[in-house]
Enzyme design. Structure first.
Site, PDB file in Angstrom:
ATOM      1  N   HIS A 207       0.795  -1.226   0.000  1.00 54.70           N
ATOM      2  CA  HIS A 207       0.000   0.000   0.000  1.00 54.70           C
ATOM      3  C   HIS A 207       0.827   1.276   0.000  1.00 54.70           C
ATOM      4  CE1 HIS A 207       0.993  -0.331   4.261  1.00 54.70           C
ATOM      5  NE2 HIS A 207       0.809   0.978   4.324  1.00 54.70           N
TER       6      HIS A 207
HETATM    7  C1  UD1 Z   1      -1.333   5.373   6.561  1.00 51.87           C
HETATM    8  C2  UD1 Z   1       0.058   5.762   7.098  1.00 51.87           C
HETATM    9  C3  UD1 Z   1       1.045   4.646   6.799  1.00 51.87           C
HETATM   10  C4  UD1 Z   1       0.553   3.313   7.293  1.00 51.87           C
HETATM   11  C5  UD1 Z   1      -0.842   3.054   6.722  1.00 51.87           C
HETATM   12  C6  UD1 Z   1      -1.393   1.748   7.205  1.00 51.87           C
HETATM   13  C7  UD1 Z   1       0.530   8.171   7.029  1.00 51.87           C
HETATM   14  C8  UD1 Z   1       1.337   9.216   6.362  1.00 51.87           C
HETATM   15  N1  UD1 Z   1       0.556   6.966   6.440  1.00 51.87           N
HETATM   16  O1  UD1 Z   1      -1.225   5.281   5.156  1.00 51.87           O
HETATM   17  O2  UD1 Z   1       2.265   4.954   7.456  1.00 51.87           O
HETATM   18  O3  UD1 Z   1       1.449   2.304   6.885  1.00 51.87           O
HETATM   19  O4  UD1 Z   1      -1.697   4.131   7.116  1.00 51.87           O
HETATM   20  O5  UD1 Z   1      -2.638   1.481   6.694  1.00 51.87           O
HETATM   21  O6  UD1 Z   1      -0.083   8.437   8.021  1.00 51.87           O
HETATM   22  N2  UD1 Z   1      -8.897   5.038   3.054  1.00 51.87           N
HETATM   23  C9  UD1 Z   1     -10.101   4.411   3.098  1.00 51.87           C
HETATM   24  N3  UD1 Z   1     -10.575   3.994   4.313  1.00 51.87           N
HETATM   25  C10 UD1 Z   1      -9.877   4.176   5.466  1.00 51.87           C
HETATM   26  C11 UD1 Z   1      -8.648   4.830   5.407  1.00 51.87           C
HETATM   27  C12 UD1 Z   1      -8.166   5.257   4.201  1.00 51.87           C
HETATM   28  O7  UD1 Z   1     -10.762   4.223   2.081  1.00 51.87           O
HETATM   29  O8  UD1 Z   1     -10.368   3.770   6.528  1.00 51.87           O
HETATM   30  C13 UD1 Z   1      -8.363   5.447   1.736  1.00 51.87           C
HETATM   31  C14 UD1 Z   1      -8.647   6.883   1.381  1.00 51.87           C
HETATM   32  O9  UD1 Z   1      -8.877   6.941   0.021  1.00 51.87           O
HETATM   33  C15 UD1 Z   1      -7.335   7.581   1.704  1.00 51.87           C
HETATM   34  C16 UD1 Z   1      -6.313   6.504   1.400  1.00 51.87           C
HETATM   35  O10 UD1 Z   1      -6.956   5.273   1.746  1.00 51.87           O
HETATM   36  O11 UD1 Z   1      -7.155   8.728   0.947  1.00 51.87           O
HETATM   37  C17 UD1 Z   1      -5.036   6.628   2.176  1.00 51.87           C
HETATM   38  O12 UD1 Z   1      -5.276   6.750   3.582  1.00 51.87           O
HETATM   39  P1  UD1 Z   1      -4.260   7.589   4.506  1.00 51.87           P
HETATM   40  O13 UD1 Z   1      -4.677   7.528   5.914  1.00 51.87           O
HETATM   41  O14 UD1 Z   1      -4.046   8.929   3.910  1.00 51.87           O
HETATM   42  O15 UD1 Z   1      -2.878   6.840   4.313  1.00 51.87           O
HETATM   43  P2  UD1 Z   1      -2.513   5.286   4.227  1.00 51.87           P
HETATM   44  O16 UD1 Z   1      -2.049   4.973   2.874  1.00 51.87           O
HETATM   45  O17 UD1 Z   1      -3.595   4.435   4.811  1.00 51.87           O
END
Ligand code: UD1
Length: 366
Positions: A207
Site C-alpha cells: 500500500h
Molecule cells: C497510513 C500511514 C502509513 C501506514 C498506513 C497503514 C501516514 C502518512 N501513512 O497510510 O504509514 O502504513 O496508514 O494502513 O499516516 N482510506 C479508506 N478507508 C480508510 C482509510 C483510508 O478508504 O479507513 C483510503 C482513502 O482513500 C485515503 C487513502 O486510503 O485517501 C489513504 O489513507 P491515509 O490515511 O491517507 O494513508 P494510508 O495509505 O492508509
C-alpha cells in the site's frame, strides 16, 4: 490522579496502543487514561475490527478526521486535537508509530507545553520521500520520552543530539500484542474460510505511496506477480489506498485476471496473523509485517529499497527486494526449495513485556 492521553488514528497504531491501554489499568490509582481516536482510518475493517479483536476500550473522544492530503489531514487533526487538550489538560500525550496523526498530536501537545511520549521512537529509513520518515523525525525531536523498539533507534537518536536521559530502550509493543493474542490467533478459522491449506500460499500486503500511487511502479509489481503466481498462490488483502489506485491506473482487470492471486478485503488482526503464520512467506511493503514475520519466523520479502527496522534483517527473516523481479524470484525460489525456515532468536526485548516497561518508567518519572 494524573491524566494521560493515548492517541491512535490509523490501522498500525491500534496494535501498538492495545497493550498500553491494558497495562495502564494496573495503575488505575495513579493514572486516568483517555483514549483519543483521530479517525485517520475509518472503514470498519481498517479500524473498528481492531478494537473488537484486541479488546481496546471505546475511545473517549473520536475526532472523525478522515482522509485528505497530508497537509489537510494533519491540519484537521491538529485543530480538533487542540480543542480536546484545552478542555482536558492532560499532563502527558502518548503517540505511537509514524502516521500523520502521530505528528499532528505531538506538535499540538508540545505547543501547549504538554509532555509527549513517543512509542516506537528512533526508527529511520533515511529516506525523506517517505511521509513516515518526516513524521518520525519531527515527532522524535519534540518528544520528552522516547521509547525505542530496537537498538538502531537509540543510535539514531543519539546521533541527532537527543539527550541520553530521554531515550528508553524498551522493546516492541506490536510484539506484545502478537504474543498476547497467540492463543486466539491459533484458533482463527480464516484458512478454512478462504479454502487454503497451511504452507501452500504466500501473503502479499502492498500500500506504500511509492509502490501504488504512480502507474509505473504498480505495473512493475503486476509483472512480478505474473511470475510469482506461477510458482505459488498469493493471497492479497487489498488496502483501500491500493484499491483506489488500482482503479485510477486502470489496472484492476489485470489484477483480477491473475489466476493464482486471491484478492480479498482487509482482514482483522487475528485472522491476518493466522494467515501470515501459516504462509510460506510474506511479500510486503509494510513496516509492522517485517517485525511480526521476524518473531513468527516466516520469511519476509520487503518490496522497498530501505527499512527503518534493520534488526528484522540482522536478526530476523527480512530481505529487501524492492520491485526487482530477478531479486524477488531468486528469493521466492530459495524459499520454496527449503523444507522449513528457521529464523534466529527474536530481537532483544521483543518479549511481550514492553508496555509493562513503558508504564513503569512513566509511573516513576511523571
Ligand atoms: C497510513 C500511514 C502509513 C501506514 C498506513 C497503514 C501516514 C502518512 N501513512 O497510510 O504509514 O502504513 O496508514 O494502513 O499516516 N482510506 C479508506 N478507508 C480508510 C482509510 C483510508 O478508504 O479507513 C483510503 C482513502 O482513500 C485515503 C487513502 O486510503 O485517501 C489513504 O489513507 P491515509 O490515511 O491517507 O494513508 P494510508 O495509505 O492508509
Amino acid at each position: 490522579m494524573k491524566k494521560v492521553m493515548i492517541v491512535a488514528g490509523a490501522r498500525p497504531n491500534f496494535m501498538k496502543i492495545a497493550p498500553l491501554c491494558r497495562e495502564f489499568l494496573r495503575y488505575k490509582s495513579q493514572f486516568r487514561t483517555l483514549l483519543i481516536h483521530t479517525g485517520q482510518h475509518y472503514d470498519f475493517e481498517m479500524s473498528e475490527t481492531f478494537f473488537k479483536d484486541l479488546k481496546i476500550p471505546k475511545p473517549y473522544v473520536h475526532l472523525n478526521i478522515g482522509s485528505g492530503t497530508h497537509t489537510v489531514q494533519t491540519a484537521n487533526v491538529m485543530t480538533a486535537f487542540e480543542k480536546v487538550l484545552l478542555k482536558e489538560k492532560p499532563c502527558l500525550v502518548i503517540v505511537v508509530g509514524d502516521v500523520n496523526s502521530t505528528l499532528a498530536c505531538s506538535l499540538v501537545a508540545t505547543k501547549m507545553d504538554i509532555k509527549v511520549a513517543h512509542v516506537e521512537a528512533g526508527l529511520r529509513s533515511f529516506d525523506r520521500s517517505m511521509p513516515e520518515e518526516v513524521n518520525r523525525i519531527v515527532t522524535d525531536s519534540l518528544s520528552d520520552y522516547l521509547f525505542v523498539s530496537e537498538e538502531s533507534g537509540c543510535q539514531n537518536l543519539k546521533k541527532e543530539g537527543i539527550h541520553r536521559k530521554k531515550i528508553h530502550f524498551v522493546g516492541n509493543t506490536m510484539i506484545d500484542t502478537l504474543l498476547f493474542n497467540m492463543p486466539k490467533i491459533n484458533k482463527s478459522k480464516i484458512l478454512n474460510t478462504l479454502g487454503l491449506k497451511p504452507n501452500t500460499y504466500a501473503v502479499m500486503s502492498l500500500h506504500r505511496p511509492s509502490n501504488v500511487d504512480f502507474k509505473e511502479p504498480f505495473v512493475e509489481i503486476l509483472d512480478v506477480l505474473k511470475s510469482c503466481t506461477k510458482k505459488i498462490k498469493l493471497v492479497y488483502p487489498v488496502h483501500p489506498r491500493a484499491k483506489k489506485m488500482m482503479l485510477v491506473h486502470g489496472l484492476k482487470k489485470d489484477f483480477d485476471n491473475l489466476d493464482n492471486l486471491l484478492m480479498i478485503d482487509p482482514l482483522g488482526y487475528i485472522d491476518f496473523m493466522n494467515l501470515i503464520k501459516n504462509s510460506r512467506f510474506a511479500l510486503t511493503d509494510s513496516g509492522g509485517i517485517q517485525e511480526e514475520t521476524t518473531v513468527l519466523k516466516i520469511p519476509c520479502l520487503t518490496m522497498r529499497e530501505n527499512t527503518e527496522r534493520p534488526v528484522t534483517i540482522d536478526k530476523g527473516t527480512n530481505v529487501l527486494v524492492g520491485r526487482n523481479k530477478a531479486r524477488i524470484l531468486k528469493n521466492v525460489n530459495e524459499i520454496l526449495k527449503r523444507e522449513s525456515f528457521r529464523g534466529r532468536r527474536a530481537p532483544r526485548l521483543w518479549d511481550g513485556k514492553t508496555a509493562q516497561r513503558i508504564v513503569k518508567i512513566l509511573s516513576q518519572q511523571i
